[in-house]
Scaffold this active site. Sequence first.
Site, PDB file in Angstrom:
ATOM      1  N   GLY A  73      25.085 -28.823 -24.367  1.00 44.42           N
ATOM      2  CA  GLY A  73      24.469 -28.351 -25.601  1.00 44.42           C
ATOM      3  C   GLY A  73      23.100 -29.145 -25.637  1.00 44.42           C
ATOM      4  O   GLY A  73      23.184 -30.320 -25.018  1.00 44.42           O
ATOM      5  N   GLN A  78      15.138 -32.930 -29.014  1.00 43.76           N
ATOM      6  CA  GLN A  78      15.722 -33.780 -28.135  1.00 43.76           C
ATOM      7  C   GLN A  78      14.668 -33.725 -26.714  1.00 43.76           C
ATOM      8  O   GLN A  78      14.575 -34.631 -26.008  1.00 43.76           O
ATOM      9  CB  GLN A  78      17.089 -33.643 -27.322  1.00 43.76           C
ATOM     10  CG  GLN A  78      18.134 -33.772 -28.376  1.00 43.76           C
ATOM     11  CD  GLN A  78      19.390 -33.501 -27.525  1.00 43.76           C
ATOM     12  OE1 GLN A  78      19.952 -32.100 -27.821  1.00 43.76           O
ATOM     13  NE2 GLN A  78      20.156 -34.413 -27.145  1.00 43.76           N
ATOM     14  N   CYS A 121      26.298 -37.656 -26.421  1.00 45.96           N
ATOM     15  CA  CYS A 121      25.091 -36.927 -26.725  1.00 45.96           C
ATOM     16  C   CYS A 121      24.171 -37.204 -25.232  1.00 45.96           C
ATOM     17  O   CYS A 121      23.898 -38.285 -24.981  1.00 45.96           O
ATOM     18  CB  CYS A 121      24.390 -37.418 -27.987  1.00 45.96           C
ATOM     19  SG  CYS A 121      22.795 -36.734 -28.317  1.00 45.96           S
ATOM     20  N   LEU A 122      23.193 -36.246 -25.023  1.00 49.72           N
ATOM     21  CA  LEU A 122      22.253 -36.544 -23.723  1.00 49.72           C
ATOM     22  C   LEU A 122      21.193 -37.537 -24.092  1.00 49.72           C
ATOM     23  O   LEU A 122      20.597 -38.148 -23.400  1.00 49.72           O
ATOM     24  CB  LEU A 122      21.569 -35.357 -23.442  1.00 49.72           C
ATOM     25  CG  LEU A 122      22.746 -33.976 -22.613  1.00 49.72           C
ATOM     26  CD1 LEU A 122      21.999 -32.892 -22.149  1.00 49.72           C
ATOM     27  CD2 LEU A 122      23.318 -34.715 -21.648  1.00 49.72           C
ATOM     28  N   HIS A 163      26.873 -30.230 -33.948  1.00 48.62           N
ATOM     29  CA  HIS A 163      26.014 -31.698 -33.272  1.00 48.62           C
ATOM     30  C   HIS A 163      24.760 -31.270 -33.043  1.00 48.62           C
ATOM     31  O   HIS A 163      23.924 -32.113 -33.420  1.00 48.62           O
ATOM     32  CB  HIS A 163      26.933 -31.870 -32.043  1.00 48.62           C
ATOM     33  CG  HIS A 163      26.201 -32.921 -31.305  1.00 48.62           C
ATOM     34  ND1 HIS A 163      26.941 -34.225 -30.932  1.00 48.62           N
ATOM     35  CD2 HIS A 163      25.183 -33.106 -30.799  1.00 48.62           C
ATOM     36  CE1 HIS A 163      26.129 -34.885 -30.144  1.00 48.62           C
ATOM     37  NE2 HIS A 163      24.854 -34.145 -29.905  1.00 48.62           N
ATOM     38  N   GLU A 164      24.581 -29.968 -32.501  1.00 52.41           N
ATOM     39  CA  GLU A 164      23.177 -29.737 -32.195  1.00 52.41           C
ATOM     40  C   GLU A 164      22.306 -29.219 -33.145  1.00 52.41           C
ATOM     41  O   GLU A 164      21.155 -29.564 -33.320  1.00 52.41           O
ATOM     42  CB  GLU A 164      22.987 -28.389 -30.945  1.00 52.41           C
ATOM     43  CG  GLU A 164      24.007 -28.560 -29.834  1.00 52.41           C
ATOM     44  CD  GLU A 164      23.490 -29.858 -28.966  1.00 52.41           C
ATOM     45  OE1 GLU A 164      22.394 -30.239 -29.087  1.00 52.41           O
ATOM     46  OE2 GLU A 164      24.303 -30.451 -28.309  1.00 52.41           O
ATOM     47  N   HIS A 167      20.611 -32.341 -34.980  1.00 53.91           N
ATOM     48  CA  HIS A 167      19.288 -32.586 -34.218  1.00 53.91           C
ATOM     49  C   HIS A 167      18.292 -32.009 -34.692  1.00 53.91           C
ATOM     50  O   HIS A 167      16.977 -32.589 -34.842  1.00 53.91           O
ATOM     51  CB  HIS A 167      19.622 -32.380 -32.715  1.00 53.91           C
ATOM     52  CG  HIS A 167      20.086 -33.169 -31.803  1.00 53.91           C
ATOM     53  ND1 HIS A 167      19.685 -34.439 -31.638  1.00 53.91           N
ATOM     54  CD2 HIS A 167      21.254 -32.858 -31.057  1.00 53.91           C
ATOM     55  CE1 HIS A 167      20.522 -35.075 -30.856  1.00 53.91           C
ATOM     56  NE2 HIS A 167      21.447 -34.203 -30.402  1.00 53.91           N
TER      57      HIS A 167
HETATM   58 ZN    ZN Z   1      23.121 -34.586 -29.213  1.00 55.57          ZN
END
Ligand code: ZN
Length: 201
Positions: A73, A78, A121-122, A163-164, A167
């Site tokens: 995701g 991000q 998380c990336l 989660h996304e 962001h």
């Molecule tokens: Zn994330």
Amino acid sequence: MASSFAKMARQAELTSRGVHVPKEVVDHPPLTIHTLGDAALRQPAKRISKVDEAVRDLARDMLRSMYAAHGIGLAAPQVGVHKQLVVIDLDPENPATPPQVFINPEIVATSGSLTTYEEGCLSIPGVYLQVVRPTTADISFRDEHGRPRRIKADGLLARCLLHEMDHLHGVLFVDRVTDELSLNDGLKEHGFERTAVHTLR
Ligand code: ZN
């Protein structure tokens, strides 16, 4: 078996033609993913007023960058773009399943029941910690063609979407971690500053 797989792949390609990109790990992804401590991650995203080719281009570049980073995701903030756009692919190894695009996603309702699950998380590479979230979530959004959609997400999709969507509001999963000791250790171990976390609880 091989031919039916090819047929499935073709069907998936047709249904996701809007944003279809090869699911491969490219050496030079088109977008840079910002990491914890970067102010870009804390800025709220704006609603997208028109779903056009530029939005689909962004979704494609986000997908390419997400696959390159082995993620499932990615949210536009991000990659430093403050638009309400999320891409998700819970099955990145399988070319037959299309990725999902969520534009202007909104929570209609969430379950009263909560689930604890380990998240990563990336934007915070290497750090995996337990986070409590609603088990299911009813989400309204627009797809990559601008069509209004609504889904009742559960399991990993609910987890990933919530989660996304965080962001999009400048919230990171580490803000929701309640185990202070694990949080401090996890961040320190991967070179992140504890002061970069905005505790929500
Ligand atoms: Zn994330």
